[in-house]
Design a protein around this motif. Sequence first.
Motif, short mmCIF file in Angstrom:
data_model
loop_
_atom_site.label_atom_id
_atom_site.label_comp_id
_atom_site.label_asym_id
_atom_site.label_seq_id
_atom_site.Cartn_x
_atom_site.Cartn_y
_atom_site.Cartn_z
N PRO A 446 3.51 4.31 0.33
CA PRO A 446 2.24 4.39 0.98
C PRO A 446 2.11 3.80 2.20
O PRO A 446 1.20 4.12 3.05
CB PRO A 446 1.30 4.09 -0.19
N VAL A 447 2.82 2.45 2.36
CA VAL A 447 2.66 1.72 3.43
C VAL A 447 3.60 1.30 4.06
O VAL A 447 3.94 0.27 4.69
CB VAL A 447 1.96 0.10 2.78
N ARG A 490 -3.17 -4.62 4.44
CA ARG A 490 -2.95 -3.09 3.75
C ARG A 490 -1.82 -3.20 2.71
O ARG A 490 -2.25 -2.64 1.55
CB ARG A 490 -2.73 -2.11 5.00
N GLU A 493 -3.06 -5.31 -0.12
CA GLU A 493 -3.99 -4.43 -0.89
C GLU A 493 -3.30 -3.32 -2.08
O GLU A 493 -3.66 -3.25 -3.07
CB GLU A 493 -5.07 -3.73 -0.02
N GLU A 494 -2.37 -2.56 -1.43
CA GLU A 494 -1.65 -1.63 -2.14
C GLU A 494 -0.86 -2.07 -3.15
O GLU A 494 -0.70 -1.62 -4.14
CB GLU A 494 -0.71 -0.74 -1.00
N LYS A 495 -0.21 -3.26 -2.96
CA LYS A 495 0.83 -4.08 -4.03
C LYS A 495 -0.28 -4.50 -5.12
O LYS A 495 0.18 -4.27 -6.35
CB LYS A 495 1.52 -4.94 -3.31
N ARG A 497 -2.97 -3.07 -6.09
CA ARG A 497 -3.71 -1.88 -6.74
C ARG A 497 -2.46 -1.40 -7.72
O ARG A 497 -2.73 -1.06 -9.10
CB ARG A 497 -3.91 -0.72 -5.78
N GLN A 498 -1.32 -1.33 -7.35
CA GLN A 498 -0.26 -0.76 -8.21
C GLN A 498 0.13 -1.85 -9.22
O GLN A 498 0.44 -1.53 -10.35
CB GLN A 498 0.93 -0.52 -7.26
#
Length: 506
Positions: A446-447, A490, A493-495, A497-498
């Motif tokens: 996603p990133v 970003r 944040e994604e890491k 979240r997962q």
Amino acid sequence: MAQWQLFRLTRGYPWVLLAILLIMGGCASSNTNESASREGTEQVGNADSAYTLKLIYTGAAQKDELEVEAAMNDYLQGKLEARIDMVPIDWGQWEDRLNLMIASRERMDIIFTAHWNKHAVNVSKGAFLELSQLLEAHGRGILETLDPLFLAGSKINGGNYGVPTNKELAAQGGIIYRADVARELGLDMAAVHTIADLGDIFARIKQAKPDMIPLYMKQGETFNAHYIGNYDALGDTSIPGMILKDGKHTTVLPNYETERYVETLRITRDYFLKGYMNQDAVTNQTMNMDALRAGNVFAITASLKPGKAEEIAIYTGLVGKLAQKELNAKTISTSETAGAMLGISSTSQRPDLAMAFINMLHTDAYLNNMLNYGIEGVHYEKVEEGIIRQTARTSDYHPAANWMFGNQFLNAVWDTENPDKWDSFQAFNEGAHVSPGLGFVFDSTPVKSEVAAVVSVDRQYLNALDTGSVDIDHVLPQYVEKLKAAGIERIIEEKQRQFDAYLHSR
């Protein structure tokens, strides 16, 4: 002989290579049976027509590599309808060479890989096959001998894309140092427990032996390496966002917000300014073990395990002169369960044979030891069962890469090592702190554009900072600013979240 091997033998003599290829071409036209090549799948035991498995790994080329290859291929006859072609790539060239080979879809079969070595990134590129069915069909020996924690802890999105080496599960970082010099100068190494404690030791070295480098560093081999800092990057170490392996907190932070990381930068910078380190650390590509072998280095950073100093002593010709000093807590994380693996390339034409060969490395002691030590009676001599000693030709084939291949518990030990080494490995795993991130691997898809931008920034700044080569107060803020512009927040944040979803699902 494969064209790859001919190229290596005739490097620098193109006219010789041309002549050999012309002769081979003539022979092939007069005897079409001989042109049925190593790419075929003819009957088991026919070495001239068996499929050639290309084994790609990182390490220095060995003088007697082709001789050992020939011996391995003789041994494989009647056991596997395949030959082996070892393709070592120097550490300094590894990333660029492997990236090119993957991007060009070059035919490869078995590739060394690790989570700290962009394994997850290469999986996302489609470089490796998922191995569940291959393990069931051709890897039964692996499944029967490998601790299930290795396979469970190295999965990506529920699948295994590499077969872990059967070795120690725990990890610990520190230094390998010249014990003979420490004895000579009366250095109290027992008083050293952290990297900050090394300052007094290095000061004594610099004063007593001004021609000796107290500490050798290079890119990736620093006090902020994950194995000393005990950082868990939750997958690929090139992707920002980490927790501490020896802690309990599950908040993902960038390196510059991690107190341990910044403090380590300052200690390293202090040592650099005091002349305790090689001043070309930011550019030098000499491997740390090679620097130690040169004789003018007191210490190098290292990922440690029982007997690591003795292993390096054999490689460097410093038997009886080295010791190791642990500088952090023992831990178990995905970096260890997936810290050394053999993956099967998605370009392999015979993944079944590739898995069967990996299975042999996990179950066949004779093959495993030949790959790691060479030919018995030539590169080593057998003292007794499981114990070997050096010969005059040991240095002609000594990859020192046992930890990469198959099952280390099948390895013979040198007569200069602890004969109970493998029992020590089992004991080493006891009492290790388990990282909160064990088993989680970040999916950067996603990133991916932000990751590419951040990696570019890291190439510009990270090595200079980690080796203490630049002013921290001046350069670190620049680095942080560039990282934020590249999208690091970003990624974090994604890491997070997962990772939160993973923790919730356990």
